[in-house]
Write a protein that holds these residues in place. Structure first.
Motif, PDB file in Angstrom:
ATOM      1  N   MET A 127     -29.931  -5.166 -11.745  1.00 30.90           N
ATOM      2  CA  MET A 127     -29.150  -5.988 -10.835  1.00 30.90           C
ATOM      3  C   MET A 127     -27.839  -5.277 -10.532  1.00 30.90           C
ATOM      4  N   SER A 128     -27.445  -5.305  -9.293  1.00 28.57           N
ATOM      5  CA  SER A 128     -26.245  -4.615  -8.825  1.00 28.57           C
ATOM      6  C   SER A 128     -24.992  -5.400  -9.164  1.00 28.57           C
ATOM      7  N   ASN A 129     -23.914  -4.661  -9.325  1.00 26.20           N
ATOM      8  CA  ASN A 129     -22.616  -5.322  -9.449  1.00 26.20           C
ATOM      9  C   ASN A 129     -21.941  -5.407  -8.082  1.00 26.20           C
ATOM     10  N   ARG A 130     -22.639  -5.000  -7.046  1.00 21.70           N
ATOM     11  CA  ARG A 130     -22.112  -5.064  -5.675  1.00 21.70           C
ATOM     12  C   ARG A 130     -22.534  -6.389  -5.043  1.00 21.70           C
ATOM     13  N   THR A 131     -21.598  -6.997  -4.339  1.00 21.07           N
ATOM     14  CA  THR A 131     -21.897  -8.250  -3.652  1.00 21.07           C
ATOM     15  C   THR A 131     -22.710  -7.954  -2.386  1.00 21.07           C
ATOM     16  N   PRO A 132     -23.386  -8.972  -1.856  1.00 25.98           N
ATOM     17  CA  PRO A 132     -24.088  -8.756  -0.590  1.00 25.98           C
ATOM     18  C   PRO A 132     -23.144  -8.262   0.506  1.00 25.98           C
ATOM     19  N   GLU A 133     -21.938  -8.778   0.560  1.00 26.30           N
ATOM     20  CA  GLU A 133     -20.971  -8.344   1.580  1.00 26.30           C
ATOM     21  C   GLU A 133     -20.644  -6.862   1.433  1.00 26.30           C
ATOM     22  N   GLN A 134     -20.501  -6.401   0.188  1.00 26.12           N
ATOM     23  CA  GLN A 134     -20.235  -4.981  -0.036  1.00 26.12           C
ATOM     24  C   GLN A 134     -21.423  -4.131   0.394  1.00 26.12           C
ATOM     25  N   ILE A 135     -22.614  -4.616   0.125  1.00 21.88           N
ATOM     26  CA  ILE A 135     -23.806  -3.855   0.502  1.00 21.88           C
ATOM     27  C   ILE A 135     -23.952  -3.801   2.019  1.00 21.88           C
ATOM     28  N   TYR A 136     -23.662  -4.913   2.711  1.00 19.52           N
ATOM     29  CA  TYR A 136     -23.680  -4.875   4.184  1.00 19.52           C
ATOM     30  C   TYR A 136     -22.678  -3.842   4.690  1.00 19.52           C
ATOM     31  N   HIS A 137     -21.501  -3.802   4.091  1.00 20.46           N
ATOM     32  CA  HIS A 137     -20.484  -2.815   4.489  1.00 20.46           C
ATOM     33  C   HIS A 137     -21.003  -1.402   4.222  1.00 20.46           C
ATOM     34  N   ASP A 138     -21.615  -1.187   3.059  1.00 21.07           N
ATOM     35  CA  ASP A 138     -22.192   0.122   2.728  1.00 21.07           C
ATOM     36  C   ASP A 138     -23.231   0.531   3.767  1.00 21.07           C
ATOM     37  N   LEU A 139     -24.121  -0.409   4.113  1.00 19.08           N
ATOM     38  CA  LEU A 139     -25.162  -0.109   5.104  1.00 19.08           C
ATOM     39  C   LEU A 139     -24.561   0.244   6.456  1.00 19.08           C
ATOM     40  N   ALA A 140     -23.543  -0.499   6.873  1.00 20.87           N
ATOM     41  CA  ALA A 140     -22.893  -0.211   8.153  1.00 20.87           C
ATOM     42  C   ALA A 140     -22.289   1.189   8.135  1.00 20.87           C
ATOM     43  N   GLU A 141     -21.669   1.548   7.037  1.00 18.01           N
ATOM     44  CA  GLU A 141     -21.060   2.881   6.911  1.00 18.01           C
ATOM     45  C   GLU A 141     -22.121   3.976   6.952  1.00 18.01           C
ATOM     46  N   VAL A 142     -23.194   3.780   6.200  1.00 15.85           N
ATOM     47  CA  VAL A 142     -24.272   4.774   6.164  1.00 15.85           C
ATOM     48  C   VAL A 142     -24.924   4.907   7.538  1.00 15.85           C
ATOM     49  N   MET A 143     -25.196   3.770   8.203  1.00 15.85           N
ATOM     50  CA  MET A 143     -25.843   3.812   9.517  1.00 15.85           C
ATOM     51  C   MET A 143     -24.952   4.457  10.567  1.00 15.85           C
ATOM     52  N   ALA A 144     -23.675   4.158  10.544  1.00 18.35           N
ATOM     53  CA  ALA A 144     -22.760   4.754  11.522  1.00 18.35           C
ATOM     54  C   ALA A 144     -22.722   6.270  11.366  1.00 18.35           C
ATOM     55  N   ALA A 145     -22.740   6.747  10.127  1.00 22.74           N
ATOM     56  CA  ALA A 145     -22.720   8.195   9.887  1.00 22.74           C
ATOM     57  C   ALA A 145     -24.056   8.843  10.226  1.00 22.74           C
ATOM     58  N   ALA A 146     -25.148   8.159   9.907  1.00 22.06           N
ATOM     59  CA  ALA A 146     -26.483   8.733  10.112  1.00 22.06           C
ATOM     60  C   ALA A 146     -26.939   8.676  11.560  1.00 22.06           C
ATOM     61  N   PHE A 147     -26.501   7.636  12.284  1.00 21.68           N
ATOM     62  CA  PHE A 147     -26.971   7.419  13.652  1.00 21.68           C
ATOM     63  C   PHE A 147     -25.797   7.191  14.599  1.00 21.68           C
ATOM     64  N   PRO A 148     -25.003   8.221  14.840  1.00 22.22           N
ATOM     65  CA  PRO A 148     -23.806   8.040  15.675  1.00 22.22           C
ATOM     66  C   PRO A 148     -24.118   7.639  17.113  1.00 22.22           C
ATOM     67  N   ASN A 149     -25.346   7.857  17.576  1.00 17.61           N
ATOM     68  CA  ASN A 149     -25.707   7.494  18.949  1.00 17.61           C
ATOM     69  C   ASN A 149     -26.165   6.045  19.088  1.00 17.61           C
ATOM     70  N   HIS A 150     -26.299   5.347  17.964  1.00 21.65           N
ATOM     71  CA  HIS A 150     -26.675   3.929  17.997  1.00 21.65           C
ATOM     72  C   HIS A 150     -25.417   3.088  17.916  1.00 21.65           C
ATOM     73  N   ASP A 151     -25.438   1.948  18.574  1.00 17.76           N
ATOM     74  CA  ASP A 151     -24.315   1.018  18.491  1.00 17.76           C
ATOM     75  C   ASP A 151     -24.556   0.100  17.293  1.00 17.76           C
ATOM     76  N   ILE A 152     -23.987   0.492  16.176  1.00 15.79           N
ATOM     77  CA  ILE A 152     -24.159  -0.270  14.945  1.00 15.79           C
ATOM     78  C   ILE A 152     -23.045  -1.310  14.816  1.00 15.79           C
ATOM     79  N   SER A 153     -22.261  -1.468  15.846  1.00 20.54           N
ATOM     80  CA  SER A 153     -21.170  -2.434  15.791  1.00 20.54           C
ATOM     81  C   SER A 153     -21.677  -3.870  15.876  1.00 20.54           C
ATOM     82  N   THR A 154     -22.993  -4.019  16.067  1.00 19.44           N
ATOM     83  CA  THR A 154     -23.598  -5.341  16.107  1.00 19.44           C
ATOM     84  C   THR A 154     -23.216  -6.095  14.845  1.00 19.44           C
ATOM     85  N   GLU A 155     -22.927  -7.363  14.992  1.00 23.26           N
ATOM     86  CA  GLU A 155     -22.661  -8.190  13.814  1.00 23.26           C
ATOM     87  C   GLU A 155     -23.912  -8.167  12.941  1.00 23.26           C
TER      88      GLU A 155
END
Length: 92
Positions: A1-29
């Motif tokens: 079990m993670s010590n990261r909250t769901p909110e932290q994981i969503y933030h992590d995913l947004a950061e990873v996706m923005a770096a991995a896919f700069p041509n996609h608009d990941i700014s979607t809520e």
């Protein structure tokens, strides 16, 4: 079990996706019902890349293969971020 909250994981995913896919608009809520293919516009190969980048981000191998196989077995045609976050909470 993670010590990261769901909110932290969503933030992590947004950061990873923005770096991995700069041509996609990941700014979607991003929320639990945000779909990887339909809402974020990723392709299946990009989902594989995302898995690799998430592993690099957290510094460990994750059982994405069985996770995705389970989705296919139940006939899922898309993947909601809530499922990804729950998976990551169990494994990071």
């Amino acid at each position: 079990m993670s010590n990261r909250t769901p909110e932290q994981i969503y933030h992590d995913l947004a950061e990873v996706m923005a770096a991995a896919f700069p041509n996609h608009d990941i700014s979607t809520e991003m929320g639990s019902e945000t779909r990887v293919f339909a809402d974020l516009g990723l392709t299946s190969i990009e989902l594989v890349v995302l898995g690799e980048r998430v592993e690099q981000f957290y510094g460990r191998r994750l059982p994405f293969g069985p996770f995705l196989a389970g989705l296919r077995a139940r006939g899922a045609d898309d993947l909601e971020l809530g499922e990804v976050v729950a998976f990551l909470q169990r494994h990071v």
